[in-house]
Each structure stands twice: as C-alpha cells, then as structure tokens.
Motif scaffolding. Structure first.
Motif, PDB file in Angstrom:
ATOM      1  N   ASP A 180      40.003  -6.179   4.145  1.00 33.99           N
ATOM      2  CA  ASP A 180      40.935  -7.271   3.794  1.00 33.99           C
ATOM      3  C   ASP A 180      40.307  -8.190   2.721  1.00 33.99           C
ATOM      4  O   ASP A 180      40.415  -9.317   2.775  1.00 33.99           O
ATOM      5  N   MET A 181      39.833  -7.606   1.756  1.00 37.14           N
ATOM      6  CA  MET A 181      39.587  -8.296   0.520  1.00 37.14           C
ATOM      7  C   MET A 181      39.989  -7.943  -0.551  1.00 37.14           C
ATOM      8  O   MET A 181      40.175  -6.729  -0.602  1.00 37.14           O
ATOM      9  N   ASN A 182      40.330  -8.585  -1.756  1.00 39.73           N
ATOM     10  CA  ASN A 182      41.002  -7.900  -2.951  1.00 39.73           C
ATOM     11  C   ASN A 182      40.101  -7.450  -3.809  1.00 39.73           C
ATOM     12  O   ASN A 182      39.058  -8.358  -4.468  1.00 39.73           O
ATOM     13  N   PRO A 183      40.267  -6.272  -3.833  1.00 49.15           N
ATOM     14  CA  PRO A 183      39.235  -5.436  -5.053  1.00 49.15           C
ATOM     15  C   PRO A 183      39.554  -5.558  -6.521  1.00 49.15           C
ATOM     16  O   PRO A 183      39.012  -5.018  -7.518  1.00 49.15           O
ATOM     17  N   ILE A 184      40.578  -6.042  -6.848  1.00 51.83           N
ATOM     18  CA  ILE A 184      41.327  -6.281  -8.182  1.00 51.83           C
ATOM     19  C   ILE A 184      40.452  -6.940  -9.248  1.00 51.83           C
ATOM     20  O   ILE A 184      40.303  -6.244 -10.357  1.00 51.83           O
ATOM     21  N   VAL A 185      39.802  -8.217  -8.990  1.00 50.58           N
ATOM     22  CA  VAL A 185      39.132  -8.725  -9.867  1.00 50.58           C
ATOM     23  C   VAL A 185      37.790  -7.953 -10.318  1.00 50.58           C
ATOM     24  O   VAL A 185      37.734  -7.607 -11.454  1.00 50.58           O
ATOM     25  N   PRO A 186      36.887  -7.430  -9.357  1.00 50.39           N
ATOM     26  CA  PRO A 186      35.842  -6.478  -9.390  1.00 50.39           C
ATOM     27  C   PRO A 186      36.099  -5.364 -10.230  1.00 50.39           C
ATOM     28  O   PRO A 186      35.433  -4.838 -10.955  1.00 50.39           O
ATOM     29  N   ALA A 187      37.417  -4.714  -9.840  1.00 51.75           N
ATOM     30  CA  ALA A 187      37.839  -3.549 -10.418  1.00 51.75           C
ATOM     31  C   ALA A 187      37.941  -3.224 -12.030  1.00 51.75           C
ATOM     32  O   ALA A 187      37.457  -2.743 -12.585  1.00 51.75           O
ATOM     33  N   PHE A 188      38.859  -4.404 -12.143  1.00 47.12           N
ATOM     34  CA  PHE A 188      39.475  -4.616 -13.403  1.00 47.12           C
ATOM     35  C   PHE A 188      38.321  -5.246 -14.360  1.00 47.12           C
ATOM     36  O   PHE A 188      38.209  -5.035 -15.696  1.00 47.12           O
TER      37      PHE A 188
END
Length: 256
Positions: A67-75
């Motif tokens: 339930d954590m957003n991985p978008i910021v670390p991913a991109f």
C-alpha cells in the motif's frame, strides 16, 4: 585487429577503441596482467550488477504490494540511471563507481514497473524473467559455439533495425505528448504484437554484438575498469529485453 561496432551505446567502437589505444601505449610496461580486462572479471562484475539490480527492485516491488506508491522511486530511479549512463559513456574510467549506481537505480525502476504489470496480469513477471533468462542463455550458447557469427553485415543489419526502432519510439512518444495520437504498439492488435516480437528479436540480436565487443575488449587487453563498463552495457541490453517481454506478454494476456 579491427574493432567491432556494437549498437549498445556502452559497447560502441569509439569508446573501446580509445581505451584500447590508451592501453597499447603502455603495453610494454605492463607486468601485472590482473590490471587488464578479462572475461572472468567481466562475468563476475555482471553478476554483481545483476544482484544489485535485483535487490533494488525488491524495494519498489515491496512498496507496491504494501500500500505504498512506488512511482516516485521508480521513475526517479529511471532518470538517475539514465544520467549515470550518459556520464559513463563519456567517462568510462568512472565505470567502477557508476555501474553499481546504475544497477541500483535501474533496479528501483524495474521493480516498480514489474509490480504494476504483475498487479494487472498475475504471473507475468515470472514469465518475463524466464523468457529473458532463456533468451540470454540461447544467445550466449549460439555465440560461444560460433553458430551465429558477428560479421560486418550482421552488425549493419542489427544496428539499422535498432535505430529504426528508436526513431519509431521517439516519434510516437512526441506525437502522443502533444496530440491525441495513440501509438499502434500501445494496443493489443496483431500488428502491435508483431511489433513487440520484432523488437524482442532485435534486442536479442544486440546481445551478440555485446558478447563480441566484450570478447574483443579482452583480446585487446583493455584496462581493468572496462570490465565494469562492459558489464554495465550488457545489463542495459538485458533490461531492454526484459521490458519488451513484459510488454509483449501483457498484450497477449489482455487478449484472453
């Protein structure tokens, strides 16, 4: 001996030729051959980079399924990884530091993207990893036993095809950014699937160029840091191949 080209920007003719010439100037004074590029050293460093990438990928993977957003670390990882690639392309001697960094940041990106695909198509990541691994082993075997030979004509065809793919992706991205145009390869039509298959084939053929370039680097007794440089270039190709397998498998799954 002539230097072979590789379409992989990390394993290109110019960079390896420059490093090779630098080495040749001092070759008469070389006593410690452990200071030279070796096949075993390149393999070991490739394994290290792969482990770093896998470890980093588990971070964003874990975030996505907790339930954590991985978008910021991913991109963010994708952007930093690209920056490190560009720096290393101009400063190969920094590869021992840049290559591990690239593996970590690219791992963050791979983990996030993989989690997104896995959430939508359960089981797809394992299939893509398996397909990438098998493709790598098959290409390595074909190259090792000289079933596929990297000739000048072979290189020309692969390089031309890769440039065509890069141009198509760039134009499609620009059109989709500024218009309502939807690239053909974004849907699951037969043409889109065909494009993905073609791209995967070209990505796999690039592995032969990478193997050949590393082999030539070893034969030319290039500096030890070129092991990291060669390993980093090979990892770039494998990441590309894995992402393309994800895209193809997602298209096939969406048709079910």
């Amino acid at each position: 001996m002539a230097f072979n080209n590789s379409n992989n920007p990390f394993l290109n003719n110019k960079t390896f030729k420059n490093q090779g010439n630098s080495n040749e100037v001092h070759q008469a004074t070389i006593i410690d051959y452990n200071s030279e590029m070796s096949l075993t050293g390149t393999i070991n460093k490739s394994l290290i980079l792969f482990l770093l990438l896998t470890a980093a990928a588990t971070i964003t993977w874990w975030m996505a399924f907790n339930d954590m957003n991985p978008i910021v670390p991913a991109f963010g990882g994708a952007i930093v990884g690209l920056i490190l690639v560009v720096i290393a392309a101009f400063k190969p001697h920094l590869s021992p530091y840049l290559a591990p960094g690239y593996a970590v940041f690219e791992g963050l990106f791979i983990g996030g993207i993989s989690a997104i695909f896995e959430a939508k198509y359960p089981g797809i990541v394992l299939q893509a990893v398996g397909a990438t691994f098998v493709t790598f082993l098959v290409c390595l075997g074909l190259y090792k036993y000289k079933i596929v030979k990297v000739t000048e004509q072979f290189k020309s065809v692969v390089i031309a095809a890769t440039l065509a793919i890069a141009t198509y992706y760039l134009i499609s991205w620009l059109f989709s950014m500024f218009t309502s145009f939807t690239p053909i390869h974004h849907d699951n039509s037969l043409m889109s699937i065909g494009i993905s298959v073609f791209v995967i084939i070209i990505a796999a053929l690039n592995l032969f160029l990478d193997f050949d370039r590393i082999d030539q680097g070893v034969n030319q007794r290039m500096p030890k840091y070129m092991e990291w440089y060669g390993a980093m270039g090979l990892l770039i190709t494998l990441v590309w191949l894995y992402i393309e397998f994800l895209r193809l498998l997602s298209k096939l799954s969406s048709k079910d």
